[in-house]
Design a protein around this motif. Sequence first.
Motif, PDB file in Angstrom:
ATOM      1  N   SER A   1       0.835  -1.199   0.000  1.00  0.00           N
ATOM      2  CA  SER A   1       0.000   0.000   0.000  1.00  0.00           C
ATOM      3  C   SER A   1       0.872   1.253   0.000  1.00  0.00           C
ATOM      4  O   SER A   1       2.046   1.213   0.336  1.00  0.00           O
ATOM      5  CB  SER A   1      -0.917   0.001   1.219  1.00  0.00           C
ATOM      6  N   ILE A   2       0.225   2.341  -0.349  1.00  0.00           N
ATOM      7  CA  ILE A   2       0.855   3.656  -0.376  1.00  0.00           C
ATOM      8  C   ILE A   2       0.311   4.488   0.787  1.00  0.00           C
ATOM      9  O   ILE A   2      -0.890   4.459   1.050  1.00  0.00           O
ATOM     10  CB  ILE A   2       0.503   4.390  -1.694  1.00  0.00           C
ATOM     11  N   ARG A   3       1.187   5.208   1.443  1.00  0.00           N
ATOM     12  CA  ARG A   3       0.751   6.225   2.400  1.00  0.00           C
ATOM     13  C   ARG A   3       1.647   7.428   2.174  1.00  0.00           C
ATOM     14  O   ARG A   3       2.873   7.307   2.172  1.00  0.00           O
ATOM     15  CB  ARG A   3       0.861   5.725   3.834  1.00  0.00           C
ATOM     16  N   TYR A   4       1.035   8.566   1.957  1.00  0.00           N
ATOM     17  CA  TYR A   4       1.752   9.820   1.700  1.00  0.00           C
ATOM     18  C   TYR A   4       2.743   9.685   0.547  1.00  0.00           C
ATOM     19  O   TYR A   4       3.860  10.187   0.595  1.00  0.00           O
ATOM     20  CB  TYR A   4       2.453  10.326   2.963  1.00  0.00           C
ATOM     21  N   GLY A   5       2.321   8.964  -0.477  1.00  0.00           N
ATOM     22  CA  GLY A   5       3.110   8.892  -1.703  1.00  0.00           C
ATOM     23  C   GLY A   5       4.205   7.852  -1.746  1.00  0.00           C
ATOM     24  O   GLY A   5       4.954   7.799  -2.705  1.00  0.00           O
ATOM     25  N   HIS A   6       4.315   7.017  -0.707  1.00  0.00           N
ATOM     26  CA  HIS A   6       5.414   6.053  -0.679  1.00  0.00           C
ATOM     27  C   HIS A   6       4.946   4.682  -0.200  1.00  0.00           C
ATOM     28  O   HIS A   6       4.063   4.582   0.652  1.00  0.00           O
ATOM     29  CB  HIS A   6       6.527   6.532   0.261  1.00  0.00           C
ATOM     30  N   HIS A   7       5.596   3.646  -0.746  1.00  0.00           N
ATOM     31  CA  HIS A   7       5.431   2.310  -0.182  1.00  0.00           C
ATOM     32  C   HIS A   7       6.317   2.227   1.063  1.00  0.00           C
ATOM     33  O   HIS A   7       7.287   2.979   1.188  1.00  0.00           O
ATOM     34  CB  HIS A   7       5.895   1.236  -1.192  1.00  0.00           C
ATOM     35  N   GLN A   8       6.009   1.314   1.956  1.00  0.00           N
ATOM     36  CA  GLN A   8       6.838   1.137   3.139  1.00  0.00           C
ATOM     37  C   GLN A   8       8.241   0.696   2.716  1.00  0.00           C
ATOM     38  O   GLN A   8       8.391  -0.076   1.758  1.00  0.00           O
ATOM     39  CB  GLN A   8       6.213   0.103   4.066  1.00  0.00           C
ATOM     40  N   PRO A   9       9.281   1.153   3.399  1.00  0.00           N
ATOM     41  CA  PRO A   9      10.658   0.784   3.031  1.00  0.00           C
ATOM     42  C   PRO A   9      10.905  -0.721   2.962  1.00  0.00           C
ATOM     43  O   PRO A   9      11.719  -1.181   2.168  1.00  0.00           O
ATOM     44  CB  PRO A   9      11.503   1.427   4.138  1.00  0.00           C
ATOM     45  N   ILE A  10      10.188  -1.505   3.753  1.00  0.00           N
ATOM     46  CA  ILE A  10      10.400  -2.945   3.762  1.00  0.00           C
ATOM     47  C   ILE A  10      10.143  -3.576   2.391  1.00  0.00           C
ATOM     48  O   ILE A  10      10.706  -4.617   2.068  1.00  0.00           O
ATOM     49  CB  ILE A  10       9.546  -3.636   4.853  1.00  0.00           C
TER      50      ILE A  10
END
Length: 182
Positions: free
Chosen positions: A62-71
Amino acid sequence: MNDPSAEHVLIAYATTDGHTRRICERLKQVMESLGRQVTVVLLSDASALDLRGFGRVLIGASIRYGHHQPIVAEFIKQHQALLESRPSAFFSVNIVARKPNKNTPETNPYCRKFLKSISWQPRLTAVFAGKLDYPSYGFVDRQMIRLIMLITKGPTDPKAVLEFTDWARVEAFGREFCALTA
């Protein structure tokens, strides 16, 4: 197929609010109906598995604030050789994909940016619209997401719970993933 692991699918995902997991569970249903054995696991737990036991790997994020989680990028980098050695795919979940001109890997800015940032090129990619659930967000997230929605002409009612996911597209993607050949 002679190798039973070829029918075993790993769906590894990263989610912020849980909707990506719902998409993974629907994909699992589709794949099991096609005779696959499917394991669904958080990306944070996937590295503890023996990934060689899976004939196919699907990564969802998923995306939150324009980014995927670093993991997500970390997992891909760590397991890139394995991902390239078998049918593998990637899907992104974001609210921007609610718009018809932003709901494909080629037109979704977050998916395009992410795929350019990694060296693995999945054999199959998809973008699914997610769920907007203002009441479940904390105060800061609710206000930030409302601001983003205001700017992008989306829904801003702080009581709104809206699911934008096209489940028929999710199911079609699951069938297409199962049809990938080695």
